[in-house]
Design a protein around this motif. Structure first.
Motif, PDB file in Angstrom:
ATOM      1  N   LEU A   1     -23.680  18.287 -32.399  1.00 50.01           N
ATOM      2  CA  LEU A   1     -22.460  17.582 -31.984  1.00 50.01           C
ATOM      3  C   LEU A   1     -21.271  18.535 -31.976  1.00 50.01           C
ATOM      4  O   LEU A   1     -20.516  18.583 -30.999  1.00 50.01           O
ATOM      5  CB  LEU A   1     -22.196  16.416 -32.945  1.00 50.01           C
ATOM      6  CG  LEU A   1     -20.927  15.620 -32.681  1.00 50.01           C
ATOM      7  CD1 LEU A   1     -21.093  14.750 -31.436  1.00 50.01           C
ATOM      8  CD2 LEU A   1     -20.567  14.750 -33.873  1.00 50.01           C
ATOM      9  N   PHE A   2     -21.119  19.301 -33.038  1.00 48.52           N
ATOM     10  CA  PHE A   2     -19.988  20.225 -33.132  1.00 48.52           C
ATOM     11  C   PHE A   2     -20.048  21.291 -32.041  1.00 48.52           C
ATOM     12  O   PHE A   2     -19.035  21.640 -31.436  1.00 48.52           O
ATOM     13  CB  PHE A   2     -19.965  20.910 -34.507  1.00 48.52           C
ATOM     14  CG  PHE A   2     -19.487  20.024 -35.631  1.00 48.52           C
ATOM     15  CD1 PHE A   2     -19.178  18.698 -35.407  1.00 48.52           C
ATOM     16  CD2 PHE A   2     -19.336  20.520 -36.918  1.00 48.52           C
ATOM     17  CE1 PHE A   2     -18.742  17.876 -36.427  1.00 48.52           C
ATOM     18  CE2 PHE A   2     -18.890  19.710 -37.953  1.00 48.52           C
ATOM     19  CZ  PHE A   2     -18.602  18.385 -37.707  1.00 48.52           C
ATOM     20  N   ALA A   3     -21.269  21.810 -31.816  1.00 49.91           N
ATOM     21  CA  ALA A   3     -21.402  22.851 -30.797  1.00 49.91           C
ATOM     22  C   ALA A   3     -21.116  22.277 -29.416  1.00 49.91           C
ATOM     23  O   ALA A   3     -20.412  22.878 -28.606  1.00 49.91           O
ATOM     24  CB  ALA A   3     -22.810  23.442 -30.855  1.00 49.91           C
ATOM     25  N   LYS A   4     -21.625  21.078 -29.158  1.00 48.41           N
ATOM     26  CA  LYS A   4     -21.399  20.437 -27.858  1.00 48.41           C
ATOM     27  C   LYS A   4     -19.905  20.171 -27.637  1.00 48.41           C
ATOM     28  O   LYS A   4     -19.393  20.320 -26.521  1.00 48.41           O
ATOM     29  CB  LYS A   4     -22.177  19.114 -27.810  1.00 48.41           C
ATOM     30  CG  LYS A   4     -22.071  18.379 -26.500  1.00 48.41           C
ATOM     31  CD  LYS A   4     -22.799  17.053 -26.559  1.00 48.41           C
ATOM     32  CE  LYS A   4     -22.442  16.228 -25.341  1.00 48.41           C
ATOM     33  NZ  LYS A   4     -22.032  14.870 -25.669  1.00 48.41           N
TER      34      LYS A   4
ATOM     35  N   ASP B   1     -15.175   5.509 -22.102  1.00 52.73           N
ATOM     36  CA  ASP B   1     -16.481   5.724 -22.729  1.00 52.73           C
ATOM     37  C   ASP B   1     -16.420   6.913 -23.690  1.00 52.73           C
ATOM     38  O   ASP B   1     -17.402   7.623 -23.890  1.00 52.73           O
ATOM     39  CB  ASP B   1     -17.568   5.934 -21.671  1.00 52.73           C
ATOM     40  CG  ASP B   1     -17.266   7.146 -20.792  1.00 52.73           C
ATOM     41  OD1 ASP B   1     -16.224   7.805 -21.005  1.00 52.73           O
ATOM     42  OD2 ASP B   1     -18.075   7.448 -19.887  1.00 52.73           O
ATOM     43  N   SER B   2     -15.239   7.109 -24.304  1.00 54.57           N
ATOM     44  CA  SER B   2     -15.028   8.259 -25.186  1.00 54.57           C
ATOM     45  C   SER B   2     -16.042   8.280 -26.333  1.00 54.57           C
ATOM     46  O   SER B   2     -16.185   7.305 -27.063  1.00 54.57           O
ATOM     47  CB  SER B   2     -13.603   8.192 -25.751  1.00 54.57           C
ATOM     48  OG  SER B   2     -13.419   9.203 -26.704  1.00 54.57           O
ATOM     49  N   GLU B   3     -16.725   9.393 -26.489  1.00 53.70           N
ATOM     50  CA  GLU B   3     -17.635   9.563 -27.616  1.00 53.70           C
ATOM     51  C   GLU B   3     -17.789  11.063 -27.917  1.00 53.70           C
ATOM     52  O   GLU B   3     -17.479  11.894 -27.071  1.00 53.70           O
ATOM     53  CB  GLU B   3     -19.013   8.935 -27.345  1.00 53.70           C
ATOM     54  CG  GLU B   3     -19.772   9.548 -26.204  1.00 53.70           C
ATOM     55  CD  GLU B   3     -21.195   9.003 -26.098  1.00 53.70           C
ATOM     56  OE1 GLU B   3     -21.546   8.063 -26.815  1.00 53.70           O
ATOM     57  OE2 GLU B   3     -21.949   9.547 -25.287  1.00 53.70           O
ATOM     58  N   GLY B   4     -18.243  11.346 -29.120  1.00 54.06           N
ATOM     59  CA  GLY B   4     -18.415  12.738 -29.535  1.00 54.06           C
ATOM     60  C   GLY B   4     -17.121  13.354 -30.012  1.00 54.06           C
ATOM     61  O   GLY B   4     -16.976  13.716 -31.157  1.00 54.06           O
ATOM     62  N   SER B   5     -16.149  13.473 -29.101  1.00 54.23           N
ATOM     63  CA  SER B   5     -14.841  14.012 -29.454  1.00 54.23           C
ATOM     64  C   SER B   5     -13.799  13.334 -28.572  1.00 54.23           C
ATOM     65  O   SER B   5     -14.041  13.143 -27.376  1.00 54.23           O
ATOM     66  CB  SER B   5     -14.819  15.524 -29.205  1.00 54.23           C
ATOM     67  OG  SER B   5     -13.501  16.005 -29.257  1.00 54.23           O
ATOM     68  N   VAL B   6     -12.658  12.999 -29.151  1.00 52.35           N
ATOM     69  CA  VAL B   6     -11.631  12.349 -28.322  1.00 52.35           C
ATOM     70  C   VAL B   6     -11.008  13.342 -27.347  1.00 52.35           C
ATOM     71  O   VAL B   6     -10.341  12.957 -26.394  1.00 52.35           O
ATOM     72  CB  VAL B   6     -10.512  11.689 -29.175  1.00 52.35           C
ATOM     73  CG1 VAL B   6     -10.999  10.447 -29.841  1.00 52.35           C
ATOM     74  CG2 VAL B   6      -9.920  12.650 -30.170  1.00 52.35           C
ATOM     75  N   ARG B   7     -11.246  14.643 -27.598  1.00 56.58           N
ATOM     76  CA  ARG B   7     -10.701  15.648 -26.671  1.00 56.58           C
ATOM     77  C   ARG B   7     -11.640  15.903 -25.499  1.00 56.58           C
ATOM     78  O   ARG B   7     -11.278  16.551 -24.528  1.00 56.58           O
ATOM     79  CB  ARG B   7     -10.444  16.955 -27.426  1.00 56.58           C
ATOM     80  CG  ARG B   7      -9.234  16.861 -28.337  1.00 56.58           C
ATOM     81  CD  ARG B   7      -8.883  18.219 -28.884  1.00 56.58           C
ATOM     82  NE  ARG B   7      -9.909  18.746 -29.751  1.00 56.58           N
ATOM     83  CZ  ARG B   7     -10.146  20.033 -29.936  1.00 56.58           C
ATOM     84  NH1 ARG B   7      -9.452  20.936 -29.289  1.00 56.58           N
ATOM     85  NH2 ARG B   7     -11.082  20.437 -30.765  1.00 56.58           N
ATOM     86  N   ALA B   8     -12.880  15.414 -25.637  1.00 58.90           N
ATOM     87  CA  ALA B   8     -13.838  15.618 -24.542  1.00 58.90           C
ATOM     88  C   ALA B   8     -13.484  14.695 -23.375  1.00 58.90           C
ATOM     89  O   ALA B   8     -12.814  13.671 -23.554  1.00 58.90           O
ATOM     90  CB  ALA B   8     -15.242  15.309 -25.040  1.00 58.90           C
TER      91      ALA B   8
ATOM     92  N   LEU C   1     -10.923  18.375 -36.576  1.00 60.42           N
ATOM     93  CA  LEU C   1     -11.429  19.096 -35.398  1.00 60.42           C
ATOM     94  C   LEU C   1     -11.185  18.295 -34.129  1.00 60.42           C
ATOM     95  O   LEU C   1     -10.944  18.859 -33.064  1.00 60.42           O
ATOM     96  CB  LEU C   1     -12.918  19.402 -35.566  1.00 60.42           C
ATOM     97  CG  LEU C   1     -13.271  20.268 -36.786  1.00 60.42           C
ATOM     98  CD1 LEU C   1     -14.770  20.471 -36.902  1.00 60.42           C
ATOM     99  CD2 LEU C   1     -12.575  21.624 -36.707  1.00 60.42           C
ATOM    100  N   ASN C   2     -11.237  16.965 -34.260  1.00 56.97           N
ATOM    101  CA  ASN C   2     -10.915  16.116 -33.115  1.00 56.97           C
ATOM    102  C   ASN C   2      -9.485  16.345 -32.658  1.00 56.97           C
ATOM    103  O   ASN C   2      -9.174  16.258 -31.469  1.00 56.97           O
ATOM    104  CB  ASN C   2     -11.067  14.649 -33.528  1.00 56.97           C
ATOM    105  CG  ASN C   2     -12.178  13.971 -32.762  1.00 56.97           C
ATOM    106  OD1 ASN C   2     -12.356  14.212 -31.574  1.00 56.97           O
ATOM    107  ND2 ASN C   2     -12.933  13.133 -33.431  1.00 56.97           N
ATOM    108  N   ALA C   3      -8.614  16.605 -33.621  1.00 55.21           N
ATOM    109  CA  ALA C   3      -7.201  16.811 -33.286  1.00 55.21           C
ATOM    110  C   ALA C   3      -6.928  18.255 -32.866  1.00 55.21           C
ATOM    111  O   ALA C   3      -5.788  18.614 -32.581  1.00 55.21           O
ATOM    112  CB  ALA C   3      -6.336  16.444 -34.492  1.00 55.21           C
ATOM    113  N   GLY C   4      -7.967  19.096 -32.858  1.00 60.23           N
ATOM    114  CA  GLY C   4      -7.801  20.478 -32.413  1.00 60.23           C
ATOM    115  C   GLY C   4      -7.053  21.338 -33.411  1.00 60.23           C
ATOM    116  O   GLY C   4      -6.323  22.252 -33.034  1.00 60.23           O
ATOM    117  N   THR C   5      -7.263  21.069 -34.699  1.00 60.47           N
ATOM    118  CA  THR C   5      -6.515  21.818 -35.711  1.00 60.47           C
ATOM    119  C   THR C   5      -6.918  23.292 -35.748  1.00 60.47           C
ATOM    120  O   THR C   5      -8.058  23.646 -35.462  1.00 60.47           O
ATOM    121  CB  THR C   5      -6.745  21.207 -37.113  1.00 60.47           C
ATOM    122  OG1 THR C   5      -5.936  21.906 -38.053  1.00 60.47           O
ATOM    123  CG2 THR C   5      -8.201  21.363 -37.566  1.00 60.47           C
TER     124      THR C   5
END
Lengths: 433, 307
Positions: free
Chosen positions: A108-111, B53-60, A88-92
């Motif tokens: 976390l996922f919703a945010k 300060d990346s946290e939560g998601s690297v895309r954020a 999900l981090n990679a936007g799959t």
């Protein structure tokens, strides 16, 4: 010359193999979409769970009814989390339907925007009936007033006990924490090699089961003002009590890294009198194939502390749709099917507590449960608290912080001082959020 | 048309001459580019994340924070420095014992004997097992209640030990498992070195009246110095990176007291448990620098020995 020919043949074969692989990959990718981004293949990622086993058996019915092909991936809890973190981090877009833990990673996922907004979908079919889902679990799958998941499995903490050991000791089923301690002590003293009480001991793992002790002593992880509540007198009392139960009446060589498989193994091997655990795992204790105590195990509501008998009542798993999915309409069809009233009833009859109120009210919904377990669940559902861990975004970090006094108490350390230290750290985490 | 006929061969000739002159670079360049990308891109990305300060998601959306992550990590005496210490204790302790044990076994296997093949196969068995499977197996053996290890202790009247579950016994227990699994590899490498040695210096020492220990200490070991250093480099880097065994036995965080949390486990927890990518990347960059520094020292020492 011959050698050169052989090398040439091998090189051509290798090149053909690689080219064929690439072309196959390309054709699969091209075939995945039918022009509007939708696909006949639905990629569903699920956790290893009894719920998944039942759904897996039913998948051919869904595929026949919809013409879709379900590609199922199944992982253990930790592996599932790691998969989501990476993909999900990679936007799959390679995950359509995802089974996730609303209390652990829902916020976390919703945010992060990983979960699609299902607010319109859940209201689209009156027969499916969104209003039938219990309000507590629905609250846990709602973020910023948007529905991001449909709860599928609920859990309540109950007391597992050995009927034979209690009968031999001439004791009744404990209804209070004081009685639980006395009974655990009596069983340990009367049965060499058998612990009076066992429960999870790992710093993070124990937090969920400790939570019902915390609530029953009148405390909570976060107080009414939104501040840390783990250094309150009630919380300190709960930490000390939980630690003492395991330290003094637990197994001889108790470790501080037990999660439910280890604790359940001790109980089902006949080495403990009492065990507090989620009701959804009851089949592990009642199945003769996995449990030596299957015919003597009984269930009761959490014993009452100074704050009453207050167990957690939470949605442990939900289904969501990956926000990047190109098959969201088909994914919703799957969720609608998997969470229908009929299927929820079937799954619940297989021993997995669901989130639909109508199924709980239907006698058929609890017909396969041991009567004492159904009664214990009814009590926990009525008095239950809707969380079993701190409701924050950084749940894993929070669990480690609030779990620290548990292991200190188990090992005989100063759990009050540990609670004060943990309180500072937890307040810092709350302030950061 | 005419122009094309005259120009094209000339261009081709120029290219051909250039290609001939630089053929070693030309042929190696695809592999160099591939390897460069494989190393440079992830490293560059990690380096970038380490100053955010990346946290939560690297895309954020994240902000550049300069070196503050490095300051935070390097002043963290709660998790980082204990993890550094455990990394060195685990690597150094395991490596030292593996070298001593490996050398002893290699010396025993050096000269041919009856049943040599079977002994070699038996010694190599732990090496072929998957570390995760090894971890699960030893976890069962060291289970405090039903494990075989405590059962054996009870037969000889020794009280049960906490092994993997103890705050102070978990790391030594895992070092034991690492030694069990990887000593065979050290044996293999040292044995390869021993069999390549010439017999003459040893025979000369024997004629001069040197005993076995003196021949080993003053003849064999100095001749084996290069092999030993290569073994230390390869096994040392491997041990520094150990992750699967620790994770399979103690899980995220390295246990309730972080008792086996090495830098690898710490960085993994920061990334996959805490989703704290800025700090996790900082730890990884520091870890990377540490490995480079160790490699440099060992390589420098090897060169110094040669000269």
């Amino acid at each position: 010359m011959k050698r050169h020919s052989a090398i040439r043949v091998a090189a051509i074969a290798a090149a053909t193999f690689i080219a064929a692989g690439s072309l196959t990959a390309c054709s699969t990718a091209a075939g995945a979409g039918d022009g509007d981004g939708a696909s006949k293949t639905l990629r569903v990622t699920l956790a290893n769970h009894v719920w998944t086993d039942t759904i897996k058996d039913k998948l051919p019915e869904f595929e026949a009814a919809t013409g879709l092909t379900v590609e199922l991936s199944q992982y253990g809890e930790d592996q599932l989390s790691d998969q989501y973190n990476v993909k999900l981090n990679a936007g799959t877009d390679e995950i359509d339907v995802m089974m996730y833990r609303p209390l652990q990673e829902g916020k976390l996922f919703a945010k992060n925007g990983y979960l699609a907004d299902l607010s319109d979908d859940v209201e689209s079919n009156a027969d499916w009936d969104w209003s039938d889902f219990q309000p507590g679990p629905v609250g846990s799958t709602t973020y910023d007033d948007n529905v991001v998941g449909v709860p599928i499995i609920t859990e309540q903490e109950v007391l597992y006990y050995r009927k034979d050991l209690l009968a031999n000791a001439g004791l009744d089923v404990p209804t209070t924490m004081v009685e639980l301690e006395a009974a655990a002590q009596a069983i340990k003293e009367q049965n060499p090699g058998v612990a009076g009480f066992v429960a999870r001991t790992g710093k993070s793992a124990a937090v969920t089961q400790f939570s019902s002790f915390l609530y029953s002593f009148g405390g909570d992880f976060i107080d009414d003002n939104g501040d840390s509540g783990i250094a309150s007198p009630e919380a300190k009392e709960a930490y000390a009590f939980y630690g003492k139960l395991i330290r003094e009446y637990g197994p001889e060589n108790v470790s501080t890294d037990m999660s439910w498989p280890e604790a359940m193994a001790i109980f089902t091997q006949g080495q403990a009198g009492f065990y507090t655990e989620a009701d959804s795992l009851y089949k592990n204790a009642t199945d003769p194939e996995t449990s030596k105590v299957s015919d003597t195990v009984g269930f009761a509501p959490m014993p009452a502390g100074p704050g009453g008998s207050v167990a957690y009542n939470v949605p442990s798993w939900a289904l969501g749709i990956n926000a990047e999915s190109n098959n969201s309409a088909e994914a919703w069809k799957f969720i609608e099917w998997a969470t229908s009233q009929d299927l929820t009833l079937e799954v619940q009859q297989d021993g997995v507590p669901g989130a639909r109120q109508s199924v709980w009210e239907d006698p058929a919904g609890t017909s396969t449960y041991p009567a004492d377990l159904a009664a214990a669940i009814a009590t926990s559902t009525k008095n239950g608290v809707g969380h079993d861990r701190p409701l924050v975004i950084k749940v894993p970090e929070a669990r480690e912080i609030v779990g620290d006094p548990i292991v200190i108490a188990i090992t005989g350390g100063d759990s009050d001082a540990a609670a004060d230290d943990a309180d500072d750290a937890f307040q810092g985490l709350l302030d950061d959020e | 048309m005419t122009t094309m006929v005259t120009t094209t061969p000339s261009m081709w000739r120029n290219y051909s001459t250039w290609a001939n002159r630089n053929r070693k670079w030309l042929f190696a360049s695809p592999a160099m580019i591939f390897v460069g990308l494989l190393i440079a891109v992830p490293l560059g990305w990690t380096l970038y994340l380490s100053v955010t300060d990346s946290e939560g998601s690297v895309r954020a959306k994240s902000n550049l924070v300069g070196l503050s992550n490095y300051f935070e990590v390097l002043t963290d005496t709660d998790r980082f420095w204990p993890a550094v210490m455990r990394t060195f204790v685990f690597t150094g302790g395991s490596l030292a014992i593996e070298l001593i044990l490996g050398m002893c076994i290699a010396l025993l296997l050096w000269r041919p004997f009856r049943g040599e093949k079977w002994v070699r196969v038996a010694i190599l068995l732990p090496l072929v097992a998957t570390p995760v499977a090894v971890g699960m197996m030893w976890r069962l053996i060291f289970d405090p209640n039903i494990g075989f290890a405590n059962q054996v202790l009870s037969w000889i009247g020794i009280p049960a030990q906490p092994w993997l579950s103890g705050q102070y016994t978990a790391l030594p227990t895992l070092m034991f498992v690492d030694i069990w699994q990887w000593t065979p590899m050290v044996v293999l490498m040292l044995l390869a070195g021993l069999t390549s040695l010439s017999d003459e210096p040893d025979e000369a020492a024997r004629i001069d009246g040197a005993n076995s220990w003196q021949r080993f200490w003053f003849v064999t070991l100095p001749l084996m110095r290069a092999t030993v250093i290569v073994t230390i480099v390869l096994r040392g880097i491997d041990a520094l990176k150990t992750f699967d065994l620790l994770y399979a036995t103690k899980g995220k965080g390295g246990g309730s007291f972080h008792e086996v949390e090495t830098l690898n486990i710490y960085a993994f927890g920061l990334s996959f448990d805490y989703n704290d990518y800025g700090i996790a990347s900082t730890v990884l960059i520091l870890f990377f620098l540490l490995i480079i520094a160790i490699m440099w020292v060992l390589t420098y020492r090897r060169k110094a020995n040669r000269s």
